[in-house]
Scaffold this motif. Structure first.
Motif, PDB file in Angstrom:
ATOM      1  N   ASN A  67       0.850  -1.341   0.013  1.00  0.00           N
ATOM      2  CA  ASN A  67      -0.158   0.156   0.062  1.00  0.00           C
ATOM      3  C   ASN A  67       0.731   1.222  -0.010  1.00  0.00           C
ATOM      4  O   ASN A  67       0.590   2.121  -0.598  1.00  0.00           O
ATOM      5  CB  ASN A  67      -0.759  -0.124   1.211  1.00  0.00           C
ATOM      6  CG  ASN A  67      -0.639  -0.253   2.484  1.00  0.00           C
ATOM      7  OD1 ASN A  67       0.801  -0.074   2.772  1.00  0.00           O
ATOM      8  ND2 ASN A  67      -1.313  -0.572   3.412  1.00  0.00           N
ATOM      9  N   VAL A  68       1.866   1.349   0.884  1.00  0.00           N
ATOM     10  CA  VAL A  68       2.633   2.571   0.848  1.00  0.00           C
ATOM     11  C   VAL A  68       4.071   2.213   1.083  1.00  0.00           C
ATOM     12  O   VAL A  68       4.259   1.558   1.983  1.00  0.00           O
ATOM     13  CB  VAL A  68       2.096   3.693   1.832  1.00  0.00           C
ATOM     14  CG1 VAL A  68       2.164   2.982   3.405  1.00  0.00           C
ATOM     15  CG2 VAL A  68       2.779   5.069   2.156  1.00  0.00           C
ATOM     16  N   LEU A  69       5.043   3.004   0.548  1.00  0.00           N
ATOM     17  CA  LEU A  69       6.308   2.932   0.775  1.00  0.00           C
ATOM     18  C   LEU A  69       6.881   4.153   1.144  1.00  0.00           C
ATOM     19  O   LEU A  69       6.516   5.375   0.654  1.00  0.00           O
ATOM     20  CB  LEU A  69       7.068   2.432  -0.280  1.00  0.00           C
ATOM     21  CG  LEU A  69       6.969   1.006  -0.873  1.00  0.00           C
ATOM     22  CD1 LEU A  69       7.367   0.699  -2.153  1.00  0.00           C
ATOM     23  CD2 LEU A  69       7.469  -0.116   0.031  1.00  0.00           C
ATOM     24  N   SER A  70       7.845   4.427   2.023  1.00  0.00           N
ATOM     25  CA  SER A  70       8.423   5.511   2.463  1.00  0.00           C
ATOM     26  C   SER A  70      10.126   5.535   2.135  1.00  0.00           C
ATOM     27  O   SER A  70      10.589   4.404   2.354  1.00  0.00           O
ATOM     28  CB  SER A  70       8.305   5.900   4.045  1.00  0.00           C
ATOM     29  OG  SER A  70       6.756   5.953   4.071  1.00  0.00           O
ATOM     30  N   PHE A  71      10.386   6.549   1.845  1.00  0.00           N
ATOM     31  CA  PHE A  71      11.951   6.655   1.292  1.00  0.00           C
ATOM     32  C   PHE A  71      12.675   7.888   1.959  1.00  0.00           C
ATOM     33  O   PHE A  71      12.711   8.832   1.418  1.00  0.00           O
ATOM     34  CB  PHE A  71      12.373   6.769  -0.202  1.00  0.00           C
ATOM     35  CG  PHE A  71      11.621   5.306  -0.964  1.00  0.00           C
ATOM     36  CD1 PHE A  71      12.314   4.262  -0.834  1.00  0.00           C
ATOM     37  CD2 PHE A  71      10.400   5.198  -1.322  1.00  0.00           C
ATOM     38  CE1 PHE A  71      12.044   3.232  -1.341  1.00  0.00           C
ATOM     39  CE2 PHE A  71       9.982   4.266  -2.110  1.00  0.00           C
ATOM     40  CZ  PHE A  71      10.915   3.130  -2.103  1.00  0.00           C
ATOM     41  N   PRO A  72      12.799   7.694   3.302  1.00  0.00           N
ATOM     42  CA  PRO A  72      13.721   8.949   3.976  1.00  0.00           C
ATOM     43  C   PRO A  72      15.089   9.596   3.185  1.00  0.00           C
ATOM     44  O   PRO A  72      15.621   8.582   2.808  1.00  0.00           O
ATOM     45  CB  PRO A  72      13.850   8.457   5.339  1.00  0.00           C
ATOM     46  CG  PRO A  72      13.237   7.177   5.564  1.00  0.00           C
ATOM     47  CD  PRO A  72      12.903   6.597   4.232  1.00  0.00           C
ATOM     48  N   VAL A  73      14.883  10.840   3.224  1.00  0.00           N
ATOM     49  CA  VAL A  73      16.207  11.304   2.416  1.00  0.00           C
ATOM     50  C   VAL A  73      17.427  10.944   3.475  1.00  0.00           C
ATOM     51  O   VAL A  73      17.193  10.747   4.542  1.00  0.00           O
ATOM     52  CB  VAL A  73      16.138  12.769   2.362  1.00  0.00           C
ATOM     53  CG1 VAL A  73      16.260  13.450   3.818  1.00  0.00           C
ATOM     54  CG2 VAL A  73      17.180  13.265   1.390  1.00  0.00           C
ATOM     55  N   GLU A  74      18.414  10.567   2.726  1.00  0.00           N
ATOM     56  CA  GLU A  74      19.778  10.247   3.283  1.00  0.00           C
ATOM     57  C   GLU A  74      20.772  11.238   3.329  1.00  0.00           C
ATOM     58  O   GLU A  74      21.183  11.424   1.832  1.00  0.00           O
ATOM     59  CB  GLU A  74      20.248   8.712   2.920  1.00  0.00           C
ATOM     60  CG  GLU A  74      19.086   7.574   3.421  1.00  0.00           C
ATOM     61  CD  GLU A  74      19.662   6.246   3.153  1.00  0.00           C
ATOM     62  OE1 GLU A  74      20.641   6.164   2.558  1.00  0.00           O
ATOM     63  OE2 GLU A  74      18.888   5.668   3.026  1.00  0.00           O
ATOM     64  N   LEU A  75      21.074  11.983   4.021  1.00  0.00           N
ATOM     65  CA  LEU A  75      21.781  13.137   3.992  1.00  0.00           C
ATOM     66  C   LEU A  75      23.055  13.003   4.503  1.00  0.00           C
ATOM     67  O   LEU A  75      23.298  12.170   5.429  1.00  0.00           O
ATOM     68  CB  LEU A  75      21.552  14.365   4.408  1.00  0.00           C
ATOM     69  CG  LEU A  75      19.944  14.949   3.933  1.00  0.00           C
ATOM     70  CD1 LEU A  75      19.340  16.030   4.689  1.00  0.00           C
ATOM     71  CD2 LEU A  75      20.145  15.487   2.572  1.00  0.00           C
ATOM     72  N   PRO A  76      24.406  13.492   3.836  1.00  0.00           N
ATOM     73  CA  PRO A  76      25.489  13.057   4.422  1.00  0.00           C
ATOM     74  C   PRO A  76      25.915  13.859   5.902  1.00  0.00           C
ATOM     75  O   PRO A  76      24.933  14.781   6.016  1.00  0.00           O
ATOM     76  CB  PRO A  76      26.656  13.878   3.590  1.00  0.00           C
ATOM     77  CG  PRO A  76      25.821  14.062   2.270  1.00  0.00           C
ATOM     78  CD  PRO A  76      24.348  14.071   2.531  1.00  0.00           C
ATOM     79  N   PRO A  77      26.533  13.387   6.657  1.00  0.00           N
ATOM     80  CA  PRO A  77      26.569  13.718   7.941  1.00  0.00           C
ATOM     81  C   PRO A  77      26.842  15.436   7.995  1.00  0.00           C
ATOM     82  O   PRO A  77      27.704  15.826   7.211  1.00  0.00           O
ATOM     83  CB  PRO A  77      27.950  13.302   8.688  1.00  0.00           C
ATOM     84  CG  PRO A  77      27.829  11.846   7.955  1.00  0.00           C
ATOM     85  CD  PRO A  77      27.485  12.193   6.597  1.00  0.00           C
TER      86      PRO A  77
END
Length: 152
Positions: free
Chosen positions: A65-75
């Motif tokens: 039903n739903v997928l989430s893709f959190p942003v992955e930022l450099p430290p």
């Protein structure tokens, strides 16, 4: 607090799907009090695209039903970007019908659910699931949508 910047796209015909204004309202409700600035992308897809994404990113060969893709930022990098939410419209429609829920309410629930994942919430164990569901209930109630977990 500024309204979140929400990009809404459709990978299938829009008929019967939520309007961008509704999606923006749901995202804003989910993020209220959590982020001063936020950028989120929400995409509605068909079953083949949903299945391909679920297989590629979760190793599960079915549309969900739903997928989430959190942003992955450099430290050390700060950004209002939160990530992307993908809603598989045919799966949501089947679930809403099977659960006897208005389709718009189920879409709202899953967009809110996806936003909470972008904020770092999860439901891998009972305590996490209870906390996430409680927050979903509060957000949806503010939107005038009944408890999606009632009658489970």
């Amino acid at each position: 607090m500024a309204e979140p910047a929400v990009s809404v796209s459709y990978g299938l015909p829009r008929r019967g799907l939520p309007a961008p204004a509704s999606v923006r309202r749901w995202v804003a409700a989910a993020l209220t009090g959590r982020r001063a600035r936020a950028e989120v992308s929400v995409r509605f897809v068909d079953s083949p695209e949903g299945r391909a994404l679920n297989r590629a990113y979760r190793g599960k060969d079915y549309a969900t039903n739903v997928l989430s893709f959190p942003v992955e930022l450099p430290p050390g990098v700060r950004s209002p970007l939160l990530g992307d939410i993908v809603v598989c419209a045919p799966v949501v429609a089947m679930e809403a019908l099977a659960q006897g829920k208005p389709l718009a309410h189920h879409h709202a629930h899953l967009v809110v659910h996806g936003c909470l994942h972008l904020l770092g919430m999860d439901h891998q164990n009972e305590a996490e699931a209870e906390a996430m569901e409680a927050r979903e209930r509060r957000i949806l109630a503010r939107l005038g949508i009944p408890d999606p977990y009632a009658g489970r």
